[in-house]
Structure formats: C-alpha cells, structure tokens
Design a protein around this motif. Structure first.
Motif, PDB file in Angstrom:
ATOM      1  N   GLN A  29      17.665  -6.534  -8.050  1.00 58.29           N
ATOM      2  CA  GLN A  29      17.253  -7.901  -7.780  1.00 58.29           C
ATOM      3  C   GLN A  29      17.596  -8.260  -6.338  1.00 58.29           C
ATOM      4  O   GLN A  29      18.145  -7.463  -5.587  1.00 58.29           O
ATOM      5  N   VAL A  30      17.276  -9.506  -5.994  1.00 56.70           N
ATOM      6  CA  VAL A  30      17.650 -10.029  -4.692  1.00 56.70           C
ATOM      7  C   VAL A  30      19.145 -10.354  -4.713  1.00 56.70           C
ATOM      8  O   VAL A  30      19.647 -10.964  -5.659  1.00 56.70           O
ATOM      9  N   SER A 182      18.271 -17.161   0.543  1.00 56.72           N
ATOM     10  CA  SER A 182      18.942 -15.870   0.390  1.00 56.72           C
ATOM     11  C   SER A 182      19.312 -15.561  -1.057  1.00 56.72           C
ATOM     12  O   SER A 182      19.504 -14.400  -1.407  1.00 56.72           O
ATOM     13  N   THR A 184      17.470 -16.210  -3.905  1.00 58.44           N
ATOM     14  CA  THR A 184      16.383 -15.764  -4.766  1.00 58.44           C
ATOM     15  C   THR A 184      15.253 -15.054  -4.031  1.00 58.44           C
ATOM     16  O   THR A 184      14.392 -14.460  -4.673  1.00 58.44           O
ATOM     17  N   GLY A 185      15.228 -15.133  -2.692  1.00 58.61           N
ATOM     18  CA  GLY A 185      14.314 -14.291  -1.929  1.00 58.61           C
ATOM     19  C   GLY A 185      13.036 -14.873  -1.386  1.00 58.61           C
ATOM     20  O   GLY A 185      12.302 -14.162  -0.694  1.00 58.61           O
ATOM     21  N   GLY A 200      11.618 -11.240  -1.152  1.00 51.55           N
ATOM     22  CA  GLY A 200      12.646 -10.455  -1.823  1.00 51.55           C
ATOM     23  C   GLY A 200      12.154  -9.812  -3.108  1.00 51.55           C
ATOM     24  O   GLY A 200      12.256  -8.594  -3.282  1.00 51.55           O
ATOM     25  N   PRO A 201      11.616 -10.593  -4.062  1.00 50.18           N
ATOM     26  CA  PRO A 201      11.131  -9.988  -5.299  1.00 50.18           C
ATOM     27  C   PRO A 201      10.037  -8.945  -5.092  1.00 50.18           C
ATOM     28  O   PRO A 201      10.020  -7.919  -5.767  1.00 50.18           O
ATOM     29  N   ALA A 204      11.734  -5.806  -3.788  1.00 52.73           N
ATOM     30  CA  ALA A 204      12.585  -5.207  -4.823  1.00 52.73           C
ATOM     31  C   ALA A 204      11.740  -4.472  -5.849  1.00 52.73           C
ATOM     32  O   ALA A 204      12.069  -3.357  -6.273  1.00 52.73           O
ATOM     33  N   VAL A 211      17.688  -5.940  -2.579  1.00 51.16           N
ATOM     34  CA  VAL A 211      17.138  -6.534  -1.360  1.00 51.16           C
ATOM     35  C   VAL A 211      17.958  -7.762  -0.987  1.00 51.16           C
ATOM     36  O   VAL A 211      18.246  -8.601  -1.837  1.00 51.16           O
ATOM     37  N   SER A 212      18.329  -7.852   0.279  1.00 46.11           N
ATOM     38  CA  SER A 212      19.001  -9.038   0.817  1.00 46.11           C
ATOM     39  C   SER A 212      18.167  -9.615   1.948  1.00 46.11           C
ATOM     40  O   SER A 212      17.560  -8.853   2.720  1.00 46.11           O
ATOM     41  N   LEU A 213      18.117 -10.934   2.055  1.00 43.32           N
ATOM     42  CA  LEU A 213      17.362 -11.613   3.103  1.00 43.32           C
ATOM     43  C   LEU A 213      18.265 -12.567   3.857  1.00 43.32           C
ATOM     44  O   LEU A 213      19.146 -13.201   3.269  1.00 43.32           O
TER      45      LEU A 213
END
Length: 439
Positions: A29-30, A182, A184-185, A200-201, A204, A211-213
């Motif tokens: 996930q994010v 950051s 939930t993406g 992000g989703p 992923a 995944v990080s944003l």
C-alpha cells in the motif's frame, strides 16, 4: 537535469542469489514517507554502518551510544533481514569471536525506485541502499487525461524496473510538485491538470511494491538531511538545528527541517510562488514564480532576441551558452534572475531565521556564475546579521536525490520493518552473513 543512458548493472558486481523482480501481491500500500533522522536502535545501527562501514560492533556502540548487547541484537536482526553482511576477511588478526568481525551494508542485491514528476519532465531513478544514484532516465511528463497519464507513468516505471535483472526492488518513492496526500497517495497538480490523481495506488498496483509520496521540495530537503552527510564525513547526525531549503527552477518552493525532521504540514507545504517580486527585464506578474521561473527567463530571452522564438534552439541551455559566450543581454537576464532570487531568499531568511540556509534547483546550480550575485543581493536585502548561503551538495541532480530519499526513508527509519513490507520472505529466510573477499 542530466539524463543518463539506461543500462543493466554489471553482473560482476552483483549477488548471483538475487532473482528478477516479480509482480507482488496487492498487500503493498501507500506508506507515508519518513524524512527524518530516526533514533530507533535498528535505525541508528544501520546509519552507523551506512556512514562508517565496514565497522565492528564495538565501534558502532561508541558511535550510537547504545550498549554492546543492544548493538549485537540489532546487527543480528539486520543480518537476518539481509541489509547487512559480515566481512570476515577484514576481522582483526588474532581477535576471537564474531563481535570483532566488521559488518557493512549489503547493497548489491537491492535497489529502490525514485520518480520525480516535474511540470515538464519526469525522472526515473534507481538508487542503492547508500542513496547513490545507479542510473537515471528522463522523459517528458505525460500529458492529456489524468488516468491515461498515470497509466503511462506506471508503464514507464514497470518497463524501467524490468531492466534490472540482478537487483531486487524494495520500495518506490515519488516526489512531485502540487499538493501531495502522503497518507493515501493522491496528488493535486494544477500545472498538469491533475486533481486527486491516485498516483500512489496506481504505482503500488502496477509495481507490486510499497510506495511513498512527498512534496518535491520536502524531498530535496530530506536528501540534504539524510544523504548530504555522506559527502561531508563527520559525527553521526543528531542535529537539533533548523535548516531552510529554498528551491527554484520552473517552480519555486521552500521546506524547513527542524531537529532532524522535515516539517510536513498535514494540509501540504506552504507556497512562496506569490511572494512579491518586481523585474522590468524578466516581466512576470509581480510575483516570484512568474518572475524567476525558467519560462519567465526564456520568454525574456525571446523578447530580447537572445534565442529564437521557438524551435530546438529556444531553450535554457541556449540562454546559458549565450551568456557564457559573451552575449551581454543573456548575461543581464541571468544576473537579474540572481538578484530577484537573492532578495527572495533574504526575505525568507529574515522571517524564519534558520540555523542553516540551503538553496537548490537549476535556477541556482545550472549557472554557478550567478551565485555571487545571489549572495550580494541577499546581503543587501537582509536586515539580520550575515549568514552563509550553502548550495545543495547534489548540484543539478537534486531532483534525483529527492526522489531517491523518498524511496529510502522508510528503510532508513525502520530497516527491518521496511524489509518485511517489501518482502516478508526476506526476514524469514536469512541471507548468508559472511563475505570472504573484498568487493
């Protein structure tokens, strides 16, 4: 930003045990980025090895102020997780027992993937566990419908990862302008026409990795905080100071690092785009970003006939080349940009009064001849005591470094937990601990 040729890593330097990246289950996930100097025991030990390895356990204890028992436990766990390896060939002659066997980062089997989404160009970067760029490619940022642009971005990232047959990807870090959620993406990026874009989703799901944003300026400040020290050997970071990072290229922005952590408000980063800035030469709307952006300089250079109105020669590199070739109009435009930037940095410094002041982005680094002018304008405008301006240690590759540190932040903050997220099998099936020969 410099674009390098996409290439496969040399088999001679990589572990033969590593298999090609495969599609992972949807459990990934994010994950919120970690842009801070972590102080947990495992993170402290990993940082000591990363910055000083190969290093013995007793030396790690001295650096981290942890007990030797704690260090031994953490080293064992990090060896089992696969991020450290022992160097029996470097053990002190005559010493008895494993604690005298140095350890180092087991970097060859792994990479992380960084993606910097710019207003015009997107960089995709492979980074090792030290934060060193292994390779980077740059492509135009996808345009058109938001969903199609994200699908194109994911396809490019997946194709890029498919080239790395002998390193296993662990994490994806995304740095972008606009407003980033950051947790939930999603990303709002007005200049790209993106609203709630599920960056992000989508990544992923496409890549099967955590995944990080982060905001791109926050990411660049994080790179200075977490990776800049490797270029300036000294004590391990326990910084309690405040650092101001100011960025300028096509956009402008700032970030604050306070007590070893990049300050990231839940509502997103603040903006300096609308700070007042006046320049008859550069035009603009009386606001900072519209005055000092690459586009503003290009438009002014076209009006002054320094470069053609359009075509392949109507670029910032052409303006820089003209200035260095003796074109007085080009040099005057770049000097004016430096003046406006210096005054803006002075205004921010006077408001925030940081202990450290760093500037980055190609508006500063692509024309180093202008830094003297930036500093002079800063000194004239600031009403506080003199303060040195430090240019980012990453030069024109700061976007790469920012995206890279977002992909590494989780690993640096919690190396064992990060390896579990990347692949639970990596901690249930330990990798060999000993390494018999020097790389």
């Amino acid at each position: 930003m410099r674009t390098t040729t996409l290439h496969k890593p040399s088999p001679a330097t990589l572990s033969p045990r590593v298999v090609a990246p495969a599609k992972r289950p949807a459990r990934h996930q994010v994950v919120a980025p970690s842009l801070k100097v972590a102080d947990a025991a495992a993170a402290s030990v990993f940082a000591a090895v990363r910055q000083r390895g190969p290093i013995a356990r007793d030396a790690i204890a001295q650096l981290t102020h942890l007990s030797i028992a704690t260090v031994n436990r953490q080293v064992t766990a990090l060896l089992d997780a696969g991020v450290l390896r022992e160097r029996a060939d470097l053990a002190v002659s005559g010493a008895i027992g494993r604690p005298r066997v140095p350890v180092e980062v087991n970097h060859e089997p792994y990479l992380t993937l960084g993606i910097h989404i710019g207003a015009r160009a997107t960089s995709i970067v492979a980074t090792d566990l030290f934060g060193r760029t292994l390779d980077a490619v740059e492509t135009p940022t996808p345009r058109g419908a938001q969903s199609a642009a994200l699908a194109s971005l994911a396809t490019s990232a997946r194709r890029y990862l498919s080239r790395w047959h002998r390193r296993r990807p662990l994490w994806v870090g995304v740095a972008a302008g606009g407003v980033v959620d950051s947790a939930t993406g999603p990303l709002d990026h007005p200049r790209l026409g993106w609203s709630g874009a599920p960056v992000g989703p989508v990544l992923a799901d496409a890549l099967g990795l955590p995944v990080s944003l982060a905001s791109h300026v926050d990411a660049m400040a994080g790179a200075e905080l977490l990776l800049g020290g490797r270029r300036h050997p000294g004590p391990l970071q326990t910084d309690s100071a405040t650092s101001l990072y100011v960025y300028a290229r096509e956009t402008v922005g700032y970030a604050l690092a306070i007590a070893g952590r990049v300050h990231s408000p839940e509502s997103g980063p603040g903006t300096i785009a609308a700070l007042p800035a006046q320049s008859e030469l550069l035009g603009g709307t009386g606001l900072l970003e519209s005055t000092v952006s690459d586009e503003a300089v290009l438009n002014a250079a076209r009006r002054a006939r320094v470069i053609p109105a359009d075509g392949p020669a109507s670029t910032m590199p052409a303006v820089l080349k003209a200035a260095r070739g003796g074109n007085e109009k080009a040099a005057e435009l770049l000097a004016e940009r430096a003046r406006v930037l210096g005054e803006a940095v002075a205004l921010l410094r006077d408001m925030l009064n940081p202990d450290d002041l760093v500037v980055g982005g190609q508006a500063f680094t692509e024309y180093p001849e202008g830094m003297e002018l930036v500093e002079a304008a800063f000194a004239r405008r600031s009403v506080m005591p003199p303060r040195q301006i430090r240019v980012t240690v990453f030069g024109n590759r700061v976007q790469e470094a920012g995206a890279g540190v977002v992909s590494l932040g989780g690993l640096y903050a919690d190396p064992i937990g990060a390896m579990r997220r990347a692949d639970p099998a990596s901690v249930t099936h330990p990798r060999p601990r000993r390494r018999a020969a020097t790389a």
